[in-house]
Design a protein around this motif. Sequence first.
Motif, PDB file in Angstrom:
ATOM      1  N   ALA A 159     -25.331  13.853 -31.050  1.00 45.19           N
ATOM      2  CA  ALA A 159     -26.014  12.846 -31.867  1.00 45.19           C
ATOM      3  C   ALA A 159     -27.529  12.965 -31.725  1.00 45.19           C
ATOM      4  O   ALA A 159     -28.272  12.683 -32.648  1.00 45.19           O
ATOM      5  CB  ALA A 159     -25.541  11.449 -31.477  1.00 45.19           C
ATOM      6  N   GLN A 160     -27.998  13.389 -30.566  1.00 45.54           N
ATOM      7  CA  GLN A 160     -29.444  13.545 -30.326  1.00 45.54           C
ATOM      8  C   GLN A 160     -29.931  14.944 -30.721  1.00 45.54           C
ATOM      9  O   GLN A 160     -31.060  15.314 -30.428  1.00 45.54           O
ATOM     10  CB  GLN A 160     -29.752  13.362 -28.835  1.00 45.54           C
ATOM     11  N   ASP A 161     -29.027  15.732 -31.316  1.00 45.04           N
ATOM     12  CA  ASP A 161     -29.380  17.107 -31.686  1.00 45.04           C
ATOM     13  C   ASP A 161     -29.785  17.927 -30.464  1.00 45.04           C
ATOM     14  O   ASP A 161     -30.733  18.710 -30.503  1.00 45.04           O
ATOM     15  CB  ASP A 161     -30.526  17.084 -32.699  1.00 45.04           C
ATOM     16  N   GLU A 162     -29.073  17.713 -29.373  1.00 44.50           N
ATOM     17  CA  GLU A 162     -29.330  18.442 -28.127  1.00 44.50           C
ATOM     18  C   GLU A 162     -28.123  19.333 -27.878  1.00 44.50           C
ATOM     19  O   GLU A 162     -27.130  18.893 -27.297  1.00 44.50           O
ATOM     20  CB  GLU A 162     -29.480  17.458 -26.953  1.00 44.50           C
ATOM     21  N   PRO A 163     -28.168  20.591 -28.337  1.00 46.52           N
ATOM     22  CA  PRO A 163     -26.996  21.443 -28.162  1.00 46.52           C
ATOM     23  C   PRO A 163     -26.627  21.622 -26.690  1.00 46.52           C
ATOM     24  O   PRO A 163     -27.511  21.767 -25.851  1.00 46.52           O
ATOM     25  CB  PRO A 163     -27.426  22.773 -28.781  1.00 46.52           C
ATOM     26  N   ALA A 164     -25.343  21.549 -26.392  1.00 50.00           N
ATOM     27  CA  ALA A 164     -24.894  21.730 -25.004  1.00 50.00           C
ATOM     28  C   ALA A 164     -23.527  22.382 -25.041  1.00 50.00           C
ATOM     29  O   ALA A 164     -22.788  22.247 -26.009  1.00 50.00           O
ATOM     30  CB  ALA A 164     -24.823  20.385 -24.298  1.00 50.00           C
ATOM     31  N   ALA A 165     -23.187  23.098 -23.976  1.00 49.29           N
ATOM     32  CA  ALA A 165     -21.884  23.769 -23.925  1.00 49.29           C
ATOM     33  C   ALA A 165     -21.177  23.413 -22.629  1.00 49.29           C
ATOM     34  O   ALA A 165     -21.826  23.283 -21.580  1.00 49.29           O
ATOM     35  CB  ALA A 165     -22.092  25.280 -24.003  1.00 49.29           C
ATOM     36  N   VAL A 166     -19.854  23.253 -22.708  1.00 49.03           N
ATOM     37  CA  VAL A 166     -19.053  23.087 -21.493  1.00 49.03           C
ATOM     38  C   VAL A 166     -18.701  24.507 -21.056  1.00 49.03           C
ATOM     39  O   VAL A 166     -18.001  25.224 -21.767  1.00 49.03           O
ATOM     40  CB  VAL A 166     -17.785  22.253 -21.772  1.00 49.03           C
TER      41      VAL A 166
END
Length: 716
Positions: free
Chosen positions: A694-701
């Motif tokens: 939602a914050q446009d902060e790409p993250a990966a598990v």
Amino acid sequence: MQTPTLPATKDVVLIGGGHAHALVLRSWGLKPLAGARVTVINPGPTAPYSGMLPGFVAGHYDLAALDIDLVQLARFAGARVILGRATGIDRENKQITVPGQPPIAFDVASVDVGITSDMPLLSGFRDHAVPAKPLGPFAAKWDAFRAGDGPAHVAVIGGGVAGAELILAMAYSLRERGRLGTTTLIDSAAALTAIPEAAARIVRNQLSALGVSLIENAKITRVWPHSITLTDGREVQSDFTTGAAGARPYGWLQETGLALSDGFVDVNAMLQSSDPHIFATGDCAHLTQSPRPKAGVYAVRQAPILYHNLRAMITGDRLKPYKAQKDYLKLISLGGKSALGEKFGTPFSGPQIWRWKNHIDQSFMAQFRDLIPQDPPKLPAEYTEDLPNALANNTVSGSCKTKLDHTSPAQHLPCQTRCADIEHLQGDSAAMVDVQGKRQVVVTDHMTMLTLDPILNTRIAASHALGRIWATGAQPKTATVTVTLPPMTPSLQSRTLQEVMTVAAEVFEQAGAQIITGHSAAGQELALGFTVTGDLQGPASTLAGAQPGDALILTKALGTGVLWAAERQAKANGGDLADAIAQMLRPLGPSAQILSKAHAMTHVGSLGLLGHLQALCAASNCGAQITTHHIPVLPGVASLLDAGLRAPLDCANRTGFASDRTAPDVLFDPQTCGGLLAAVAPDYIDAVIDALDAQDEPAAVIGQITNKTGDIQIIA
Ligand SMILES: Cc1cc2nc3c(=O)[nH]c(=O)nc-3n(C[C@H](O)[C@H](O)[C@H](O)COP(=O)(O)OP(=O)(O)OC[C@H]3O[C@@H](n4cnc5c(N)ncnc54)[C@H](O)[C@@H]3O)c2cc1C
């Protein structure tokens, strides 16, 4: 006696990465000028070569074939690149305005920004059409358009040579892809008047052979998303409309106070504008003594004169005049692999002309490829036995020639905590200080130049230091700055300090912090140090606390280390580097806040992902399992690693990991402005990922925490 580093004394600024400036940079790299500091300002990391644009549009070349990589070229030239668009020149203070950057000072400057074929007065053009110039955005939009499906209708406004070349190339490309709908070339008067009738006839025949409708003496009322309305009521179908009608100078040149003709910068035979310290070249210049049409060939021919005159201005040498040739060989692509040549009124055409043109164009582009930056320092007659290896490790990274250990200066220095109210944040090279019940985190970072641009270095160094504060969960509050300035005159020192301090203040202010004091010193190269404090409201996030079953989250892609190592050798692709810079400068504050409930968290830095994960597992008394194909990697990194490039700290980061281990190289790559690595409880992970999205902060598990203490399992 050791040779001292020679001081910088003059700033040469090239505005625009047009053809002439690209050639000036190349010549500068071949023969650097002691004392000169060169800067090139261009909106993007590449500048397309116009000669090959029709071939790209037709599908004979890919985009990379016609892109001059300004980042590589500038490194070769020892110049800094500022990615931005100049919008003004303050001649009195000798500064160039680039939005988002501090003022860029110059002693001598040159303008090579080309022209635009934008048609602001034509209704609907801005919203629904793509000007052919600047070429870069046009090429990218055409690439995306032709990749679509179904019949495509295209139109070009402007029936000059460039417009005809474009519509022929578009028609050919769409036909080859089985997408050919209608193709139309529209001119408000007669088409192809700039070339002799015999040559124009060949082009007209080719237009009809490829099914292009030529509409002449037609005025346009409006451009729509899928059509063009003519004043006589006719509708021309067009899903992709482009404009190649005429040359419009950029509007901002009007505000410079330079003498202009129809908006183009007046230059004398020396290519000097009405301000002798400002030169202009290529399409944006008007040769007052011998006006010429706008063609790349003139920009190319002006380059050696411009190169000489820019240097002459700061060496005291005599300026040379540019003698414009009367006519030039025109080579016009005819869509397929056939071209038309014309000089002094004689046309000749066919596939062999295309091959000849292709040879000329490829040779032009070859000048900008495989550039080797200035030689590494030469070894003196006598030296210590391990000096060559140490030099290899510092400059041309490759295999681990010398084993550096974790005490290398870029690593964390051991610190003894002696007071009860100071807590060393284990492994994070940060300390927590209790000030009358309020807890503050303190981190310190010192960086030598990654790039040749002090502005970008400041942004990177400040963002890196702030990232480490945010990783602890603290809110940045204050910063102190130390700047080591390389040898330069007092005037260049003050310019550099102004750039550094303006940008540092901006980055810290955006993070909610203030620079409270600073200090400068002299050294061999520019280096920046930031000591940052941050206030903690809740408990500090540390390496300790991860629990078996926690998901491991990584918030930025890996690969900055090898990309910058490649950049130092002029081997990094400019576009890849621009992507990496955009990621590096993304503040970690928002993602740190979302991850505030993580069991353990750290900032991925110089130890590489594996080193930081190992530290997290050690502090949390656990193990981890990571899946390599879930780990995000920056564009271009895989091929650099495959080619054997490594960041200098890569070797040190492998120490302590079993040599038979098949961990991908990128896991050892030291990161600058890396992401957060967090261990998050499984029942919380969906909420975290949704919030980051939602914050446009790409993250990966990228994996999970296990109960096998100290064991890191790497799954392909
Ligand atoms: C389809 C087509 C085909 C052509 N084919 C030929 C040909 O075969 N032969 C020939 O001689 N000519 C050809 N031309 C003309 C040729 O494109 C130009 O004459 C040539 O590109 C001019 O080069 P330049 O150095 O003036 O600048 P350009 O090549 O236009 O480059 C200008 C650079 O400045 C940058 N810039 C723009 N604004 C700013 C700013 N404010 N601040 C910083 N940077 C800025 C741009 O992004 C760009 O990188 C063709 C043109 C077109 C449209």
